[in-house]
Design an enzyme around this catalytic site. Structure first.
Site, PDB file in Angstrom:
ATOM      1  N   ASP A 142      15.984  11.975  62.376  1.00  0.00           N
ATOM      2  CA  ASP A 142      17.147  12.784  62.025  1.00  0.00           C
ATOM      3  C   ASP A 142      18.375  11.915  61.725  1.00  0.00           C
ATOM      4  OD1 ASP A 142      18.258  15.569  61.809  1.00  0.00           O
ATOM      5  OD2 ASP A 142      19.651  14.709  63.280  1.00  0.00           O
ATOM      6  N   HIS A 174      24.145  11.248  69.502  1.00  0.00           N
ATOM      7  CA  HIS A 174      23.259  12.110  68.709  1.00  0.00           C
ATOM      8  C   HIS A 174      22.578  13.118  69.645  1.00  0.00           C
ATOM      9  CE1 HIS A 174      19.867  13.496  66.357  1.00  0.00           C
ATOM     10  NE2 HIS A 174      20.579  13.141  65.287  1.00  0.00           N
TER      11      HIS A 174
END
Ligand code: FES
Length: 387
Positions: A344, A191
């Site tokens: 997120d 990520h």
């Protein structure tokens, strides 16, 4: 006012008996269950913690495990208790996970109001709050959705897999609530915000080296090792840790020499190498003198960072082998970029129609554990029937 005092009192009482230390009054729409192995909060909990690890066949496979596991746990308890005493008496992992969860949910309420209110829950594998107890707590709160979120960014059947299997075990014995939609975040090794926070942690240490030496500092990434038996079955962990390292180096524009090493091996069987301490010794012999240790597979501080990296390697070993300067990058902990990363990962997952990653549903090519087959079949059923 009274409500808030009462709430605080309950938070501390519930925390002591091992439930998730979050508000018990807000009914969440989305529950985020943060899975991790956990660590003993006091030295009195060390024996039971080790016993659970040593008898968990997903984590470790020993011959006559029912006898040998308890024997090893008993034998290792004093030595491990001593280490916990040296880092202040217990593991900070529950504290960090609750801080991360609270901040993540605040952020989620902002960036994904349509799925809020969000509430985090902690599910540990080997100490309280146990995942099984937390699942009951979630059911009492009656959310519409439960996101099962592994706090191991890189997936291994020994760690993440064991936690996921424990949820399957719980629902083998208990009725699955029909009105809750479950979904799974099993890995997030690359990520961009996770990568960024590690890069930031490294930059914060690099600046502490004299300017003329800075570019030669060796970035020694260190992750928990894994038995080669598991690696050779096809466990994804080494490649996912490697992917994280590569992305962090790319983020740093390959500013420094780097290497990945493996720490915390136990027992005589072969594990992933080089060991972090051997890598340090090898580099010093080859003329390198300055290092930053980067705990790339740990999202918060615990004994492997606070004792093994800080005390055993950065202090004792470094002095013994003549290291000039050595620093350790902090784990992500409550870094604001890390909190954004957590939020997120979850928000993106909630927005997508994917409840589960197909990679999670396929077994290691040479898996010999029948539990994996049953558990993955169950996840496929619960996540796909909810679509
Ligand atoms: Fe990896 Fe069973 S050991 S799926």
């Amino acid at each position: 006012m009274l409500n808030s005092i009462f709430h605080r009192l309950n938070v501390s009482r519930l925390g002591k008996v091992g439930f998730s230390t979050t508000s018990i009054y807000n009914q969440p729409k989305t529950a985020v269950l943060m899975l991790n192995m956990g660590g003993p909060e006091t030295t009195d909990e060390v024996h039971d913690y080790l016993l659970r690890i040593m008898t968990d066949r997903d984590m470790i496979q020993l011959p006559v495990q029912g006898k040998l596991g308890p024997w090893i746990a008993q034998r290792r308890t004093p030595e491990v208790q001593k280490k916990y005493k040296e880092i202040g008496g217990g593991s900070p992992i529950l504290k960090w996970t609750n801080t991360q969860g609270e901040l993540m949910c605040k952020e989620l309420d902002k960036i994904s109001p349509e799925t809020g209110p969000h509430k985090h829950y902690v599910g540990f594998r080997y100490v309280r709050p146990f995942t099984e107890d937390t699942l009951s707590e979630i059911e009492r709160d009656k959310p519409e959705r439960v996101v099962i979120f592994s706090q191991y960014p890189q997936y291994s059947c020994a760690t993440s897999g064991s936690s996921f299997n424990s949820i399957y075990d719980h629902y083998k014995k208990n009725k699955l609530p029909s009105n809750i939609k479950f979904s799974v975040i099993d890995r997030w090794a690359t990520h961009p915000l996770l990568v960024k926070v590690f890069a930031e942690r490294i930059k914060a240490e690099l600046i502490k080296f004299p300017e003329d030496k800075r570019k030669d500092v060796v970035l020694l990434f260190s992750a928990h090792s894994l038995p080669l038996k598991a690696v050779n079955r096809g466990d994804a962990y080494p490649s996912e840790v490697g992917a994280s390292v590569e992305m962090v180096m790319k983020e740093l524009v390959y500013s420094n020499p780097h290497c990945l090493a493996w720490q915390s091996k136990v027992g005589p069987l072969p594990w992933l190498e080089p060991a972090t301490d051997d890598a340090l010794k090898g580099y010093v012999k080859r003329g390198h003198k300055n290092f930053i240790l980067v705990p790339i597979a740990f999202v918060n501080e615990h004994i492997e960072t606070l004792h093994e990296l800080d005390i055993e390697y950065c202090d004792e070993l470094a002095k013994e082998i003549g290291v000039e300067q050595i620093k350790r990058a902090a784990a992500p902990n409550d870094h604001p970029i890390f909190i954004q990363a957590l939020a997120d990962v979850v928000a993106t997952h909630l927005k997508s129609n994917k409840l589960i990653n197909p990679k999670f549903l396929i077994r290691c090519p040479l898996c010999v554990n029948p539990r994996c087959s049953e558990s993955k079949g169950w996840y496929k059923h619960i996540c796909q029937s909810a679509i």
